[in-house]
Design an enzyme around this catalytic site. Structure first.
Site, PDB file in Angstrom:
ATOM      1  N   HIS A  42      54.484   0.936  -6.938  1.00  0.00           N
ATOM      2  CA  HIS A  42      54.647  -0.378  -6.528  1.00  0.00           C
ATOM      3  C   HIS A  42      55.868  -1.163  -6.786  1.00  0.00           C
ATOM      4  O   HIS A  42      56.150  -2.082  -6.189  1.00  0.00           O
ATOM      5  CB  HIS A  42      53.192  -1.092  -6.821  1.00  0.00           C
ATOM      6  CG  HIS A  42      52.096  -0.400  -6.229  1.00  0.00           C
ATOM      7  ND1 HIS A  42      51.886  -0.157  -4.824  1.00  0.00           N
ATOM      8  CD2 HIS A  42      50.917  -0.115  -6.899  1.00  0.00           C
ATOM      9  CE1 HIS A  42      50.798   0.425  -4.533  1.00  0.00           C
ATOM     10  NE2 HIS A  42      50.149   0.419  -5.943  1.00  0.00           N
ATOM     11  N   HIS A 153      46.901  -2.275 -10.853  1.00  0.00           N
ATOM     12  CA  HIS A 153      46.438  -1.920  -9.365  1.00  0.00           C
ATOM     13  C   HIS A 153      46.923  -3.129  -8.351  1.00  0.00           C
ATOM     14  O   HIS A 153      46.842  -4.284  -8.792  1.00  0.00           O
ATOM     15  CB  HIS A 153      44.953  -1.917  -9.299  1.00  0.00           C
ATOM     16  CG  HIS A 153      44.354  -1.902  -7.951  1.00  0.00           C
ATOM     17  ND1 HIS A 153      44.499  -0.917  -7.171  1.00  0.00           N
ATOM     18  CD2 HIS A 153      43.620  -2.897  -7.254  1.00  0.00           C
ATOM     19  CE1 HIS A 153      43.816  -1.131  -5.987  1.00  0.00           C
ATOM     20  NE2 HIS A 153      43.176  -2.232  -6.005  1.00  0.00           N
TER      21      HIS A 153
END
Length: 158
Positions: A42, A153
């Site tokens: 990410h 996350h």
């Protein structure tokens, strides 16, 4: 009665198998901590084309990931978001270790476009500026000691 019981047992095994596969798709490869895997998946300070950027992720997962979001910021900046107020994770209400960014960041959303073959995963990309929500946990002993709490996350973008 026996056929119904047998059918129920088969359905239960199939369901458990699917849940096991789904859980394993979100797990970090063994050689990485959850924070390291978060960073690989990410964090991308310089935007790359999705098809190229996704190769590293797909290589470790041995499959074409359907979609992914890259935040165009630094790992340290996302770690700072972990210091924001805890909230319930929007996509998983059973977790309360999420944190909402206070500023929007540029990001790229990658979406698998064609029939997936691990040797040729093709993605479309969409750029945006958005807020994001990350789940954070205490660092693993293999994570940098300067970060006691780390992102693990990307829950959602807003």
């Amino acid at each position: 009665m026996v056929p119904k019981l047998f059918t129920s047992q088969i359905c239960l095994l199939l369901l458990l198998g699917l849940l096991g596969v789904e859980g394993s798709l979100h797990a970090a490869p063994q050689k990485f901590t959850r924070a390291q895997w978060f960073s690989i998946q990410h964090i991308q300070t310089t935007p790359l084309r999705c098809t190229n950027a996704m190769r590293a992720i797909n290589k470790y997962q041995h499959r074409c990931k359907n979609q992914n979001t890259f935040l165009h910021t630094t790992f340290a900046a996302v770690v700072n978001v972990c210091g924001n107020t805890n909230i319930t994770c929007p996509r998983n209400a059973s977790l309360n270790n999420c944190h909402h960014s206070r500023v929007q960041v540029p990001l790229t959303y990658c979406n698998l476009t064609g029939p997936p073959t691990i040797t040729n995963c093709v993605y479309s990309s969409t750029q945006a500026n958005m807020f994001y929500v990350v789940a954070c946990d205490n660092r693993d002993q293999r994570d940098p000691p300067q970060y006691p709490v780390v992102p693990v996350h990307l829950d959602t973008t807003i």
